[in-house]
Design a protein around this motif. Sequence first.
Motif, PDB file in Angstrom:
ATOM      1  N   PRO A   1      10.890  -3.124 -15.206  1.00  0.00           N
ATOM      2  CA  PRO A   1      10.395  -2.027 -14.363  1.00  0.00           C
ATOM      3  C   PRO A   1       9.885  -0.827 -15.163  1.00  0.00           C
ATOM      4  N   HIS A   2       9.660  -1.019 -16.449  1.00  0.00           N
ATOM      5  CA  HIS A   2       9.359   0.136 -17.308  1.00  0.00           C
ATOM      6  C   HIS A   2       7.906   0.595 -17.231  1.00  0.00           C
ATOM      7  N   LYS A   3       6.989  -0.318 -16.852  1.00  0.00           N
ATOM      8  CA  LYS A   3       5.566   0.033 -16.803  1.00  0.00           C
ATOM      9  C   LYS A   3       4.991  -0.307 -15.433  1.00  0.00           C
ATOM     10  N   ASP A   4       3.947   0.435 -15.045  1.00  0.00           N
ATOM     11  CA  ASP A   4       3.269   0.153 -13.784  1.00  0.00           C
ATOM     12  C   ASP A   4       2.505  -1.170 -13.878  1.00  0.00           C
ATOM     13  N   LEU A   5       2.274  -1.773 -12.723  1.00  0.00           N
ATOM     14  CA  LEU A   5       1.415  -2.954 -12.637  1.00  0.00           C
ATOM     15  C   LEU A   5      -0.010  -2.458 -12.394  1.00  0.00           C
TER      16      LEU A   5
ATOM     17  N   GLU B   1       5.109  -0.497  -5.131  1.00  0.00           N
ATOM     18  CA  GLU B   1       5.198   0.943  -5.340  1.00  0.00           C
ATOM     19  C   GLU B   1       4.652   1.365  -6.700  1.00  0.00           C
ATOM     20  N   ARG B   2       4.581   0.406  -7.632  1.00  0.00           N
ATOM     21  CA  ARG B   2       4.120   0.727  -8.985  1.00  0.00           C
ATOM     22  C   ARG B   2       2.775   0.086  -9.299  1.00  0.00           C
ATOM     23  N   THR B   3       2.062  -0.354  -8.247  1.00  0.00           N
ATOM     24  CA  THR B   3       0.815  -1.091  -8.445  1.00  0.00           C
ATOM     25  C   THR B   3      -0.401  -0.184  -8.296  1.00  0.00           C
ATOM     26  N   ARG B   4      -1.349  -0.361  -9.200  1.00  0.00           N
ATOM     27  CA  ARG B   4      -2.648   0.308  -9.122  1.00  0.00           C
ATOM     28  C   ARG B   4      -3.741  -0.735  -9.317  1.00  0.00           C
TER      29      ARG B   4
ATOM     30  N   MET C   1      -8.954  -8.611  -3.709  1.00  0.00           N
ATOM     31  CA  MET C   1      -8.184  -7.379  -3.832  1.00  0.00           C
ATOM     32  C   MET C   1      -7.220  -7.220  -2.660  1.00  0.00           C
ATOM     33  N   LEU C   2      -7.729  -7.401  -1.434  1.00  0.00           N
ATOM     34  CA  LEU C   2      -6.890  -7.260  -0.248  1.00  0.00           C
ATOM     35  C   LEU C   2      -5.773  -8.302  -0.235  1.00  0.00           C
ATOM     36  N   ASN C   3      -6.104  -9.552  -0.572  1.00  0.00           N
ATOM     37  CA  ASN C   3      -5.100 -10.621  -0.540  1.00  0.00           C
ATOM     38  C   ASN C   3      -3.998 -10.387  -1.567  1.00  0.00           C
ATOM     39  N   ILE C   4      -4.379  -9.959  -2.782  1.00  0.00           N
ATOM     40  CA  ILE C   4      -3.383  -9.707  -3.828  1.00  0.00           C
ATOM     41  C   ILE C   4      -2.460  -8.556  -3.421  1.00  0.00           C
ATOM     42  N   LEU C   5      -3.046  -7.479  -2.943  1.00  0.00           N
ATOM     43  CA  LEU C   5      -2.225  -6.321  -2.574  1.00  0.00           C
ATOM     44  C   LEU C   5      -1.390  -6.596  -1.325  1.00  0.00           C
ATOM     45  N   ASP C   6      -1.931  -7.353  -0.372  1.00  0.00           N
ATOM     46  CA  ASP C   6      -1.138  -7.726   0.807  1.00  0.00           C
ATOM     47  C   ASP C   6       0.091  -8.526   0.392  1.00  0.00           C
TER      48      ASP C   6
ATOM     49  N   HIS D   1      -4.586   0.105   1.613  1.00  0.00           N
ATOM     50  CA  HIS D   1      -3.922   0.246   0.308  1.00  0.00           C
ATOM     51  C   HIS D   1      -4.459   1.487  -0.401  1.00  0.00           C
ATOM     52  N   GLY D   2      -3.596   2.473  -0.574  1.00  0.00           N
ATOM     53  CA  GLY D   2      -4.015   3.716  -1.208  1.00  0.00           C
ATOM     54  C   GLY D   2      -4.085   3.653  -2.719  1.00  0.00           C
ATOM     55  N   CYS D   3      -3.750   2.499  -3.289  1.00  0.00           N
ATOM     56  CA  CYS D   3      -3.705   2.378  -4.753  1.00  0.00           C
ATOM     57  C   CYS D   3      -5.001   1.819  -5.325  1.00  0.00           C
ATOM     58  N   VAL D   4      -6.073   1.752  -4.501  1.00  0.00           N
ATOM     59  CA  VAL D   4      -7.323   1.115  -4.930  1.00  0.00           C
ATOM     60  C   VAL D   4      -8.349   2.157  -5.348  1.00  0.00           C
ATOM     61  N   GLU D   5      -9.035   1.881  -6.446  1.00  0.00           N
ATOM     62  CA  GLU D   5     -10.162   2.697  -6.907  1.00  0.00           C
ATOM     63  C   GLU D   5     -11.327   1.764  -7.206  1.00  0.00           C
ATOM     64  N   VAL D   6     -12.502   2.059  -6.650  1.00  0.00           N
ATOM     65  CA  VAL D   6     -13.704   1.267  -6.903  1.00  0.00           C
ATOM     66  C   VAL D   6     -14.604   2.045  -7.848  1.00  0.00           C
ATOM     67  N   ILE D   7     -14.921   1.433  -8.995  1.00  0.00           N
ATOM     68  CA  ILE D   7     -15.745   2.071 -10.020  1.00  0.00           C
ATOM     69  C   ILE D   7     -17.083   1.348 -10.062  1.00  0.00           C
ATOM     70  N   ASN D   8     -18.137   2.014  -9.596  1.00  0.00           N
ATOM     71  CA  ASN D   8     -19.471   1.403  -9.531  1.00  0.00           C
ATOM     72  C   ASN D   8     -20.140   1.498 -10.902  1.00  0.00           C
ATOM     73  N   LYS D   9     -19.874   0.480 -11.724  1.00  0.00           N
ATOM     74  CA  LYS D   9     -20.352   0.508 -13.108  1.00  0.00           C
ATOM     75  C   LYS D   9     -20.378  -0.906 -13.661  1.00  0.00           C
TER      76      LYS D   9
END
Length: 444
Positions: A140-144, A173-176, A157-162, A203-211
Amino acid sequence: MSRQNLIEDPQYTPEKVAARAKYPIITAKDAAKNNTMPVAVKMLVREFIDDSLYHPHYGYFSKQAVIFSPETDFDFERIRDNMQFLDIIAEKYKEIEDDMDVRDEIARQVWHTPTELFKPWYGYAIAKYIVTEYKLNNYPHKDLIIYEMGAGNGTLMLNILDYIQQFEPSVYERTRYRIIEISKKLAQRQGERQEVRDVTKRHGCVEVINKSIFEWDTPVPDHCFFLGMEVLDNFSHDLIRYDSVTEEPLQGMVAIDEDGDYTEIYTPVQDPLIQRYLTIRKQSGYKSPVLSRRFLRRLRNRLPFAPNMTAPEFIPTKLLLLLETLKNYFPQHRLVLSDFYTLPEAIPGVDAPVVQTRYSGTMVPCSTYMVMPGMFDIFFPTNFELLRDIYQQVCRPSLGMEKSVKVQTQKQFLERYGDLEKTRTLSGENPMLMYYENNKMFLS
């Protein structure tokens, strides 16, 4: 005749050769500055394919491709057998294509992935693997932290986070989750997938980077999983042939004349990326199949009109760029890849692509990659065993091979991590195992 030319051909008249010699060499990035297709230029084969697939105005992925995604998940436990499953998919395809033909002047191509056909169960299998490895090494020492390159509709993304939210709440709780998406349209769609959900399921832990991943320049020192599911096949390749006498490698280029016609020409390798790839590959001990049977090749060279170059070979130079990006900016990554390792109806050559388009509801294969940009899909197989060896040299030179990378068939992966009861039909057949038998998984 110069050894840079393969055969006697009207395209190689002295006048045309002299004209092409004056053409400037441009890249796909140069071509992207204009809305019209370039003429009177030369492009390395990978740049020509990049332009065909990704040009922001006329590229294939800018206007043609549509990812098949059923509105509701398949209830495999109510489907009779694999044949009925095929019939259901064919009917849904027809509905989508008929609807697009009514709305669009151009014939769009619909393509599918295991993520979409077997949702949510395929994504659940990926999630189970990630969580298992995360718990073994970092919890539990590092975030996922999960990066996904080229996330399509955002379904994986949705299936993994669900899955993590439902079955591993303490891990959740530790997932980004961060998506790296080159397509502006797909990046927007991935964000919209959350908006149409009930607020409690977002899921509030999602960030989409258009790059583009190839333009990534931000160091990520964290331990992370880096996913690339069904994206390697559309990584552009370079084309090389070898002098049939000296075995000197020659780089392929596409010359585009004033009329927009294409000619394939060859010059000694000068491109730094091709040079790096060939050097690393040589260190791995790999021997190109086109250089086998040297004795027979020398005998053939003595015959009249013998070709002065070997058969074509496509090399995954953009894949090497990905590995170098991972090494430089994601040094603590764990790589998860899935893609084709063999393809039917490919054009001639070693590791050659399939080039196809859709016409009147039918897929039509082509015999060359030198086709009108934007109208054709161009996708390659991946030599996963060679990828493993090159990855080892680029990203994990200090670790033993057995500790660094696993290559296995997708079926083997799903038999270990998939909930196979959920994708089994009434007959006992399992389409999730039967489909995509030409896919392999790469796990570092």
